[in-house]
Write a protein that holds these residues in place. Structure first.
Motif: not given
Length: 273
Positions: A117, A209, A115, A215-216
């Motif tokens: 951002t 995110s 993940k 939150s992802y």
């Protein structure tokens, strides 16, 4: 004179029922959608011929300007200068949204990063983060891949993820989505982006995110529909208004319930009526 006019009216009214050859050109993102829709459409209308080719959104819109395609497929909105060129040729362009697409950020399957951002993505594609260990990953050089500048996907990613900042100098520029997939599948430090419909087991999609890591969400049709996945854009068909009678039957089919079902099955997001 009146007889000729009536004959022309009758011909236009009959256009949807007779065999028509149509050319569609442009966005590689829209390509699998247009190809599948054309295949099914021609099965239902054996006298119709619809040919679909890629090349990028800019290429498709240029072809529309030059009169060498009936429909330009695009993963970005037509630019002001492109509309102006068409207007100068006394061509009124019509825009139709045929589906939506979630743009997936992808890495090599062996990359343990899962993940990122938006800010980290910006840093990666602008060359500010040069090694995956800076993000807790392996000691591997980051190798970003982008589409070529004529691609609508290139421009949308720059707009949405980079916030209009420039890509890093010397970024690997790929002529087609398939070449992005192939390059990343063979390069452990690579990162790139493709339309959701192109995802396969040879690459890994990253959760993204847009709220600085609170939150992802991973790219999927359901997450695009509920707005939890942030990198989503409309996909367009552009055509010349005077040619509407020729192209409208096929466009109407794509926008029909059956056509939108095909779009969803391919990994695109339906147009909400």
């Amino acid at each position: 004179m009146m007889k000729k006019y009536l004959s022309l009216v009758c011909f236009v009214l009959l256009l949807p029922q007779i065999g028509i050859a149509q050319k569609i050109k442009g966005s590689d993102t829209v390509l699998p959608l247009a190809q599948k829709e054309a295949e099914v459409y021609m099965q239902k209308h054996p006298s119709a011929t619809v040919t679909v080719t890629g090349g990028g959104s800019g290429v498709g819109i240029s072809a529309l300007l030059e009169g060498t395609t009936d429909i330009a497929q695009s993963s970005r909105k037509i630019k002001f200068d492109e509309k102006l060129k068409l207007k100068n040729k006394e061509k009124e362009v019509i825009e139709v949204i045929v589906a939506y697409d979630a743009l997936a950020v992808i890495v090599h399957p062996n990359n343990p990063i899962t993940k990122l951002t938006r800010e980290q993505l910006e840093a990666l594609f602008r060359g500010k983060i040069k090694n995956w260990k800076e993000l807790g990953g392996p000691d591997l050089k980051v190798i970003p891949y982008a589409r070529e500048t004529s691609s609508g996907t290139y421009e949308f990613f720059k707009e949405s993820v980079l916030k209009y900042k420039n890509y890093m100098n010397g970024i690997m520029s790929m002529p087609a989505t398939g070449s992005v997939i192939q390059s990343i599948s063979q390069t452990e430090g690579a990162i790139g982006y493709v339309g959701l419909a192109y995802l396969n087991k040879d690459v890994k999609a990253i959760q993204v995110s847009y709220d600085q890591g609170q939150s992802y969400s991973n790219p999927s049709v359901s997450h695009a529909n509920d707005h939890s996945y942030p990198i989503v854009r409309p996909l367009y068909f552009y055509y010349i208004k005077s040619e509407e009678a020729i192209v409208k039957p096929f466009i109407d089919y794509i926008l029909s319930d059956e056509g939108q079902k095909i779009a969803s099955e391919l990994g695109f997001i339906k147009v909400i009526k």
